[in-house]
Design an enzyme around this catalytic site. Structure first.
Site, PDB file in Angstrom:
ATOM      1  N   GLY A 202       0.823  -1.202   0.000  1.00 28.33           N
ATOM      2  CA  GLY A 202       0.000   0.000   0.000  1.00 28.33           C
ATOM      3  C   GLY A 202       0.856   1.250   0.000  1.00 28.33           C
ATOM      4  O   GLY A 202       2.043   1.207   0.381  1.00 28.33           O
TER       5      GLY A 202
ATOM      6  N   GLN B  54       2.813   9.996   1.504  1.00 32.58           N
ATOM      7  CA  GLN B  54       4.135   9.370   1.370  1.00 32.58           C
ATOM      8  C   GLN B  54       4.879   9.815   0.118  1.00 32.58           C
ATOM      9  O   GLN B  54       6.081   9.634   0.014  1.00 32.58           O
ATOM     10  CB  GLN B  54       4.000   7.836   1.342  1.00 32.58           C
ATOM     11  CG  GLN B  54       3.601   7.249   2.677  1.00 32.58           C
ATOM     12  CD  GLN B  54       3.523   5.748   2.577  1.00 32.58           C
ATOM     13  OE1 GLN B  54       2.506   5.209   2.150  1.00 32.58           O
ATOM     14  NE2 GLN B  54       4.584   5.063   2.941  1.00 32.58           N
TER      15      GLN B  54
ATOM     16  N   CYS C 158       6.913  -0.333   6.318  1.00 34.70           N
ATOM     17  CA  CYS C 158       6.331   0.811   5.625  1.00 34.70           C
ATOM     18  C   CYS C 158       7.376   1.346   4.657  1.00 34.70           C
ATOM     19  O   CYS C 158       8.557   1.415   5.012  1.00 34.70           O
ATOM     20  CB  CYS C 158       5.959   1.879   6.655  1.00 34.70           C
ATOM     21  SG  CYS C 158       5.343   3.422   5.967  1.00 34.70           S
ATOM     22  N   LEU C 159       6.962   1.719   3.452  1.00 31.05           N
ATOM     23  CA  LEU C 159       7.929   2.221   2.477  1.00 31.05           C
ATOM     24  C   LEU C 159       8.625   3.493   2.971  1.00 31.05           C
ATOM     25  O   LEU C 159       9.718   3.815   2.501  1.00 31.05           O
ATOM     26  CB  LEU C 159       7.256   2.475   1.123  1.00 31.05           C
ATOM     27  CG  LEU C 159       6.718   1.235   0.393  1.00 31.05           C
ATOM     28  CD1 LEU C 159       6.096   1.621  -0.939  1.00 31.05           C
ATOM     29  CD2 LEU C 159       7.809   0.201   0.174  1.00 31.05           C
TER      30      LEU C 159
ATOM     31  N   HIS D 205      -3.364   0.679   8.037  1.00 32.46           N
ATOM     32  CA  HIS D 205      -2.041   1.289   7.906  1.00 32.46           C
ATOM     33  C   HIS D 205      -2.100   2.527   6.992  1.00 32.46           C
ATOM     34  O   HIS D 205      -1.591   3.593   7.333  1.00 32.46           O
ATOM     35  CB  HIS D 205      -1.055   0.243   7.367  1.00 32.46           C
ATOM     36  CG  HIS D 205       0.337   0.725   7.191  1.00 32.46           C
ATOM     37  ND1 HIS D 205       1.415   0.198   7.867  1.00 32.46           N
ATOM     38  CD2 HIS D 205       0.854   1.715   6.411  1.00 32.46           C
ATOM     39  CE1 HIS D 205       2.519   0.846   7.513  1.00 32.46           C
ATOM     40  NE2 HIS D 205       2.208   1.763   6.625  1.00 32.46           N
ATOM     41  N   GLU D 206      -2.753   2.363   5.837  1.00 31.74           N
ATOM     42  CA  GLU D 206      -2.806   3.470   4.873  1.00 31.74           C
ATOM     43  C   GLU D 206      -3.734   4.581   5.354  1.00 31.74           C
ATOM     44  O   GLU D 206      -3.441   5.767   5.172  1.00 31.74           O
ATOM     45  CB  GLU D 206      -3.237   2.973   3.488  1.00 31.74           C
ATOM     46  CG  GLU D 206      -2.333   1.898   2.886  1.00 31.74           C
ATOM     47  CD  GLU D 206      -0.858   2.251   2.923  1.00 31.74           C
ATOM     48  OE1 GLU D 206      -0.509   3.446   2.784  1.00 31.74           O
ATOM     49  OE2 GLU D 206      -0.032   1.343   3.119  1.00 31.74           O
TER      50      GLU D 206
ATOM     51  N   HIS E 239      -2.019   6.973   7.560  1.00 31.88           N
ATOM     52  CA  HIS E 239      -1.149   7.945   6.879  1.00 31.88           C
ATOM     53  C   HIS E 239      -1.903   9.240   6.571  1.00 31.88           C
ATOM     54  O   HIS E 239      -1.302  10.313   6.560  1.00 31.88           O
ATOM     55  CB  HIS E 239      -0.610   7.369   5.572  1.00 31.88           C
ATOM     56  CG  HIS E 239       0.642   6.543   5.722  1.00 31.88           C
ATOM     57  ND1 HIS E 239       1.810   7.059   6.238  1.00 31.88           N
ATOM     58  CD2 HIS E 239       0.907   5.250   5.408  1.00 31.88           C
ATOM     59  CE1 HIS E 239       2.743   6.106   6.232  1.00 31.88           C
ATOM     60  NE2 HIS E 239       2.219   4.998   5.739  1.00 31.88           N
TER      61      HIS E 239
HETATM   62 ZN    ZN Z   1       3.180   3.228   5.515  1.00 24.13          ZN
END
Ligand code: ZN
Length: 193
Positions: free
Chosen positions: A46, A51, A93-94, A137-138, A141
């Protein structure tokens, strides 16, 4: 189209509350396409608009396995309308290269959002499946929350962050979540773990 630069923990855009999208413009379509390219380039599950430096309420998820046909889901102005249960989730997480840690999540979530055509849809994700975890998670953000804010072991997570040259957990954002923790700690460990 192109791969976007992913913002790393410490970048202040990751702590901002993202703005509602009022018009699904050409720019939003292009952003979503570029975010998908970026997600696949990094083999992520995701990616949320903040991000990539865009503080707007949009995220994308694709939980299909690497050798399967891609099945991206695009969420615009999402709302979590139901959540229940609790589960341990080992996440990365990226925006946190190389860092993985155990966090608390709800087991079941129902999310309502708009697709790229502006059409509303509802997804119910259950039993701690990857989609249920990814949605939480997303969604976080978009509200300036990060997975490490849910860390079950703060000290262990700090060690992982510091050893990857990232800032330790910011206690201004840390979430204790005693109800979730209590339910998770009562779960018997899974057979395959
Ligand atoms: Zn993340």
């Amino acid at each position: 189209m192109g791969i976007l630069k992913v913002r790393v923990y410490g970048d202040e855009v990751l702590r901002q509350k993202a703005k509602e999208i009022t018009k699904i413009s050409k720019k939003i379509h292009t952003l979503a396409e570029n975010m998908l390219m970026t997600l696949y380039a990094y083999n992520g599950v995701g990616l949320a608009a903040p991000q990539v430096g865009e503080s707007i309420r949009l995220f994308i998820i694709d939980v299909t396995e690497a050798n399967q046909p891609k099945h991206p889901i695009i969420f615009i102005n999402p709302k979590i309308i139901k959540k229940s249960g609790a589960i341990n989730s080992y996440e990365g997480c990226l925006s946190f290269p190389e860092v993985y840690t155990d966090v608390r999540r709800y087991k079941n979530v129902t999310v309502k959002a708009l697709n790229l055509s502006g059409k509303p849809f509802v997804i119910e994700a259950k039993d701690g499946e990857l989609l249920a975890i990814a949605i939480q998670h997303e969604f976080d953000h978009l509200n300036g929350k990060l997975f490490v804010d849910h860390a079950r072991n703060r000290f262990e997570t700090d060690e992982k962050l510091i050893s990857n040259n990232l800032n330790p957990i910011d206690m201004d954002y840390f979430l204790e979540e005693p109800e979730l923790e209590e339910e998770i700690s009562q779960e018997p460990p899974k057979q395959d773990e």
